[in-house]
Design a protein around this motif. Structure first.
Motif, PDB file in Angstrom:
ATOM      1  N   ASP A 145     -31.737  27.350  26.238  1.00  0.00           N
ATOM      2  CA  ASP A 145     -32.356  26.754  25.195  1.00  0.00           C
ATOM      3  C   ASP A 145     -31.293  26.040  24.317  1.00  0.00           C
ATOM      4  OD1 ASP A 145     -34.973  27.631  26.084  1.00  0.00           O
ATOM      5  OD2 ASP A 145     -35.069  29.478  24.503  1.00  0.00           O
ATOM      6  N   ILE A 146     -30.161  25.869  24.659  1.00  0.00           N
ATOM      7  CA  ILE A 146     -29.268  24.950  23.949  1.00  0.00           C
ATOM      8  C   ILE A 146     -28.850  23.813  24.940  1.00  0.00           C
ATOM      9  CG2 ILE A 146     -27.208  24.460  22.777  1.00  0.00           C
ATOM     10  CD1 ILE A 146     -27.377  27.340  21.992  1.00  0.00           C
ATOM     11  N   ARG A 147     -29.281  22.633  24.998  1.00  0.00           N
ATOM     12  CA  ARG A 147     -29.321  21.517  25.754  1.00  0.00           C
ATOM     13  C   ARG A 147     -28.211  20.510  25.376  1.00  0.00           C
ATOM     14  NH1 ARG A 147     -35.510  20.932  28.078  1.00  0.00           N
ATOM     15  NH2 ARG A 147     -35.745  23.022  28.545  1.00  0.00           N
ATOM     16  N   ILE A 148     -27.082  20.375  25.980  1.00  0.00           N
ATOM     17  CA  ILE A 148     -26.216  19.242  25.553  1.00  0.00           C
ATOM     18  C   ILE A 148     -26.880  17.920  26.266  1.00  0.00           C
ATOM     19  CG2 ILE A 148     -24.049  18.197  25.817  1.00  0.00           C
ATOM     20  CD1 ILE A 148     -24.092  20.909  24.492  1.00  0.00           C
ATOM     21  N   ARG A 149     -27.031  17.004  25.201  1.00  0.00           N
ATOM     22  CA  ARG A 149     -27.679  15.822  25.508  1.00  0.00           C
ATOM     23  C   ARG A 149     -26.967  14.933  26.298  1.00  0.00           C
ATOM     24  NH1 ARG A 149     -30.678  13.466  20.101  1.00  0.00           N
ATOM     25  NH2 ARG A 149     -31.805  15.109  19.671  1.00  0.00           N
ATOM     26  N   ARG A 150     -25.904  14.763  26.276  1.00  0.00           N
ATOM     27  CA  ARG A 150     -24.842  13.680  27.140  1.00  0.00           C
ATOM     28  C   ARG A 150     -23.776  14.184  27.391  1.00  0.00           C
ATOM     29  NH1 ARG A 150     -23.851   8.256  23.678  1.00  0.00           N
ATOM     30  NH2 ARG A 150     -22.145   8.143  25.141  1.00  0.00           N
ATOM     31  N   ARG A 151     -22.918  13.573  28.395  1.00  0.00           N
ATOM     32  CA  ARG A 151     -21.326  13.786  28.754  1.00  0.00           C
ATOM     33  C   ARG A 151     -20.516  12.670  28.158  1.00  0.00           C
ATOM     34  NH1 ARG A 151     -20.914  19.387  29.367  1.00  0.00           N
ATOM     35  NH2 ARG A 151     -22.712  20.220  30.281  1.00  0.00           N
ATOM     36  N   TYR A 152     -19.620  12.833  27.636  1.00  0.00           N
ATOM     37  CA  TYR A 152     -18.743  12.010  26.999  1.00  0.00           C
ATOM     38  C   TYR A 152     -17.447  11.825  28.120  1.00  0.00           C
ATOM     39  CZ  TYR A 152     -21.306  12.011  22.660  1.00  0.00           C
ATOM     40  OH  TYR A 152     -22.490  11.857  22.056  1.00  0.00           O
ATOM     41  N   SER A 153     -16.903  10.505  28.154  1.00  0.00           N
ATOM     42  CA  SER A 153     -15.968  10.233  29.091  1.00  0.00           C
ATOM     43  C   SER A 153     -14.451  10.980  28.442  1.00  0.00           C
ATOM     44  CB  SER A 153     -15.382   8.836  29.107  1.00  0.00           C
ATOM     45  OG  SER A 153     -15.069   8.231  27.836  1.00  0.00           O
ATOM     46  N   SER A 154     -14.568  11.416  26.987  1.00  0.00           N
ATOM     47  CA  SER A 154     -13.423  12.069  26.432  1.00  0.00           C
ATOM     48  C   SER A 154     -14.043  12.401  25.430  1.00  0.00           C
ATOM     49  CB  SER A 154     -12.099  11.155  26.134  1.00  0.00           C
ATOM     50  OG  SER A 154     -12.578  10.022  25.572  1.00  0.00           O
ATOM     51  N   TYR A 155     -13.034  13.389  24.653  1.00  0.00           N
ATOM     52  CA  TYR A 155     -13.577  13.882  23.217  1.00  0.00           C
ATOM     53  C   TYR A 155     -13.422  12.897  22.168  1.00  0.00           C
ATOM     54  CZ  TYR A 155     -13.991  17.314  19.418  1.00  0.00           C
ATOM     55  OH  TYR A 155     -14.372  17.943  18.272  1.00  0.00           O
ATOM     56  N   ASP A 156     -12.582  12.065  22.324  1.00  0.00           N
ATOM     57  CA  ASP A 156     -12.474  10.843  21.471  1.00  0.00           C
ATOM     58  C   ASP A 156     -13.710   9.909  21.523  1.00  0.00           C
ATOM     59  OD1 ASP A 156     -10.005  11.472  20.541  1.00  0.00           O
ATOM     60  OD2 ASP A 156      -8.877  10.326  22.053  1.00  0.00           O
ATOM     61  N   ALA A 157     -14.153   9.959  22.748  1.00  0.00           N
ATOM     62  CA  ALA A 157     -15.548   9.088  22.751  1.00  0.00           C
ATOM     63  C   ALA A 157     -16.577   9.806  21.830  1.00  0.00           C
ATOM     64  CB  ALA A 157     -15.791   8.819  24.138  1.00  0.00           C
ATOM     65  N   TYR A 158     -16.652  11.087  22.062  1.00  0.00           N
ATOM     66  CA  TYR A 158     -17.541  11.570  21.242  1.00  0.00           C
ATOM     67  C   TYR A 158     -17.447  11.597  19.759  1.00  0.00           C
ATOM     68  CZ  TYR A 158     -18.818  15.880  18.623  1.00  0.00           C
ATOM     69  OH  TYR A 158     -19.453  16.753  17.657  1.00  0.00           O
ATOM     70  N   ILE A 159     -15.978  11.780  19.257  1.00  0.00           N
ATOM     71  CA  ILE A 159     -15.916  11.538  17.876  1.00  0.00           C
ATOM     72  C   ILE A 159     -16.016  10.206  17.371  1.00  0.00           C
ATOM     73  CG2 ILE A 159     -13.722  11.544  16.206  1.00  0.00           C
ATOM     74  CD1 ILE A 159     -14.456  14.147  16.927  1.00  0.00           C
ATOM     75  N   HIS A 160     -15.471   9.140  18.257  1.00  0.00           N
ATOM     76  CA  HIS A 160     -16.005   7.739  17.809  1.00  0.00           C
ATOM     77  C   HIS A 160     -17.441   7.704  17.815  1.00  0.00           C
ATOM     78  CE1 HIS A 160     -15.626   3.605  17.765  1.00  0.00           C
ATOM     79  NE2 HIS A 160     -16.928   3.257  18.784  1.00  0.00           N
ATOM     80  N   HIS A 161     -18.505   8.315  18.700  1.00  0.00           N
ATOM     81  CA  HIS A 161     -19.779   8.297  18.444  1.00  0.00           C
ATOM     82  C   HIS A 161     -20.187   8.907  17.162  1.00  0.00           C
ATOM     83  CE1 HIS A 161     -23.985   8.101  19.611  1.00  0.00           C
ATOM     84  NE2 HIS A 161     -24.323   9.131  19.453  1.00  0.00           N
ATOM     85  N   GLN A 162     -19.579  10.019  16.751  1.00  0.00           N
ATOM     86  CA  GLN A 162     -20.249  10.517  15.493  1.00  0.00           C
ATOM     87  C   GLN A 162     -19.633   9.854  14.315  1.00  0.00           C
ATOM     88  OE1 GLN A 162     -21.931  13.378  15.133  1.00  0.00           O
ATOM     89  NE2 GLN A 162     -22.255  13.086  17.570  1.00  0.00           N
ATOM     90  N   LEU A 163     -18.426   8.872  14.399  1.00  0.00           N
ATOM     91  CA  LEU A 163     -17.826   8.253  13.284  1.00  0.00           C
ATOM     92  C   LEU A 163     -19.009   7.040  13.224  1.00  0.00           C
ATOM     93  CD1 LEU A 163     -14.158   8.522  13.938  1.00  0.00           C
ATOM     94  CD2 LEU A 163     -15.615   9.383  11.909  1.00  0.00           C
ATOM     95  N   ASN A 164     -19.655   6.812  14.090  1.00  0.00           N
ATOM     96  CA  ASN A 164     -20.552   5.318  13.802  1.00  0.00           C
ATOM     97  C   ASN A 164     -21.729   5.841  12.928  1.00  0.00           C
ATOM     98  OD1 ASN A 164     -19.456   3.871  15.893  1.00  0.00           O
ATOM     99  ND2 ASN A 164     -20.631   4.479  17.393  1.00  0.00           N
ATOM    100  N   LYS A 165     -21.935   7.049  12.452  1.00  0.00           N
ATOM    101  CA  LYS A 165     -23.016   7.479  11.567  1.00  0.00           C
ATOM    102  C   LYS A 165     -22.203   7.855  10.399  1.00  0.00           C
ATOM    103  CE  LYS A 165     -26.438  10.798  10.314  1.00  0.00           C
ATOM    104  NZ  LYS A 165     -27.353  11.895  11.033  1.00  0.00           N
ATOM    105  N   THR A 166     -20.802   8.617  10.277  1.00  0.00           N
ATOM    106  CA  THR A 166     -20.320   9.003   9.194  1.00  0.00           C
ATOM    107  C   THR A 166     -19.817   7.779   8.605  1.00  0.00           C
ATOM    108  OG1 THR A 166     -19.715  10.996  10.237  1.00  0.00           O
ATOM    109  CG2 THR A 166     -18.344  10.338   8.310  1.00  0.00           C
ATOM    110  N   LEU A 167     -19.271   6.762   9.164  1.00  0.00           N
ATOM    111  CA  LEU A 167     -18.820   5.460   8.586  1.00  0.00           C
ATOM    112  C   LEU A 167     -19.664   4.396   8.274  1.00  0.00           C
ATOM    113  CD1 LEU A 167     -15.333   5.332  10.301  1.00  0.00           C
ATOM    114  CD2 LEU A 167     -15.723   6.169   8.147  1.00  0.00           C
ATOM    115  N   ASN A 168     -21.056   4.639   8.643  1.00  0.00           N
ATOM    116  CA  ASN A 168     -22.155   3.628   8.445  1.00  0.00           C
ATOM    117  C   ASN A 168     -21.905   3.023   6.859  1.00  0.00           C
ATOM    118  OD1 ASN A 168     -24.583   2.152   7.831  1.00  0.00           O
ATOM    119  ND2 ASN A 168     -24.897   2.698  10.088  1.00  0.00           N
ATOM    120  N   PRO A 169     -21.820   1.959   6.403  1.00  0.00           N
ATOM    121  CA  PRO A 169     -21.576   1.711   5.117  1.00  0.00           C
ATOM    122  C   PRO A 169     -23.119   1.765   4.541  1.00  0.00           C
ATOM    123  CG  PRO A 169     -21.400  -0.319   6.361  1.00  0.00           C
ATOM    124  CD  PRO A 169     -21.113   0.744   7.387  1.00  0.00           C
TER     125      PRO A 169
END
Length: 237
Positions: A41-65
């Protein structure tokens, strides 16, 4: 030969199965897999090529002006008011006090921290991937930048953004003092955004991740798209 030939396809199928199994474990190391009891009942949505790729994806929201402007202007008063009502209820039940040392996990621009300070809880800070002084310091919720047994109270409504749910919960239990309280707001209806890293289909596997804490309460809420509040207390021994 008539007895050997039928066995060849079977042997090949076994070898192929073993090869696929080995490929699976090398592609997805054990650190990135959920425990079997939690995986359903906890499903990981996608796999990332690296942890940095995951962080970059999250920053797209955090830094969205545009989002940051909304968070700090139009949404600010409304969210601070609603979070204040959540925290006042917890304080009335003795789960939070004016002397509590508090942490808001995934605080973005610090609305939750502002709410805690508004109701008279001054020792509160938030963490997020990007600092937002003076309310939020830089920090990764998979590896909180705080010593063990630091906080009396921790709050988060970003569990769905955790790529590694066990590490997310493990860091809460590491930095929470014995007897301290953790409150999570989550969605069990799948109503999360494209930046969510996991989908929680029931609260049971989340409860199982808290190995050092006792579940005090589960209740339905209306928390900006999140529908369930869970309250835990870390065991004293």
């Amino acid at each position: 030969m008539k007895f050997i030939i039928p066995k060849i396809p079977f042997i090949l199928s076994v070898l192929l199965s073993l090869s696929l199994l080995l490929l699976f474990f090398f592609a997805f190391p054990s650190s990135s897999l959920l425990r079997p009891s939690a995986a359903g009942d906890i499903r990981i949505r996608r796999r990332y090529s690296s942890y940095d790729a995951y962080i970059h994806h999250q920053l797209n929201k955090t830094l969205n002006p545009k989002l940051r402007k909304v968070w700090t202007t139009r949404d600010w008063d409304r969210k601070v008011r609603v979070f204040s009502s959540f925290f006042l209820r917890l304080r009335s039940r003795g789960l939070l006090s004016n002397h509590s040392k508090c942490l808001s996990i995934g605080a973005r621009v610090g609305q939750e921290v502002a709410a805690l300070r508004r109701i008279g809880v001054p020792d509160a800070i938030g963490i997020d991937l990007v600092a937002s002084p003076p309310l939020v310091v830089e920090g990764d919720f998979h590896a909180q930048p705080f010593p063990r047994d630091t906080f009396d109270f921790e709050f988060s409504n970003v569990f769905d953004h955790a790529l590694y749910p066990e590490k997310f919960v493990g860091e809460i239990e590491r930095t929470l003092k014995p007897g301290g309280v953790c409150v999570l707001h989550v969605s069990t209806s799948g109503r999360t955004d494209k930046y969510s890293a996991n989908d929680l289909l029931s609260v049971k596997p989340l409860v199982q991740l808290f190995r050092e804490s006792k579940l005090l309460q589960v209740r339905k809420i209306d928390g900006f798209g999140l529908d369930t509040e869970l309250v835990f207390r870390k065991k004293k021994s």
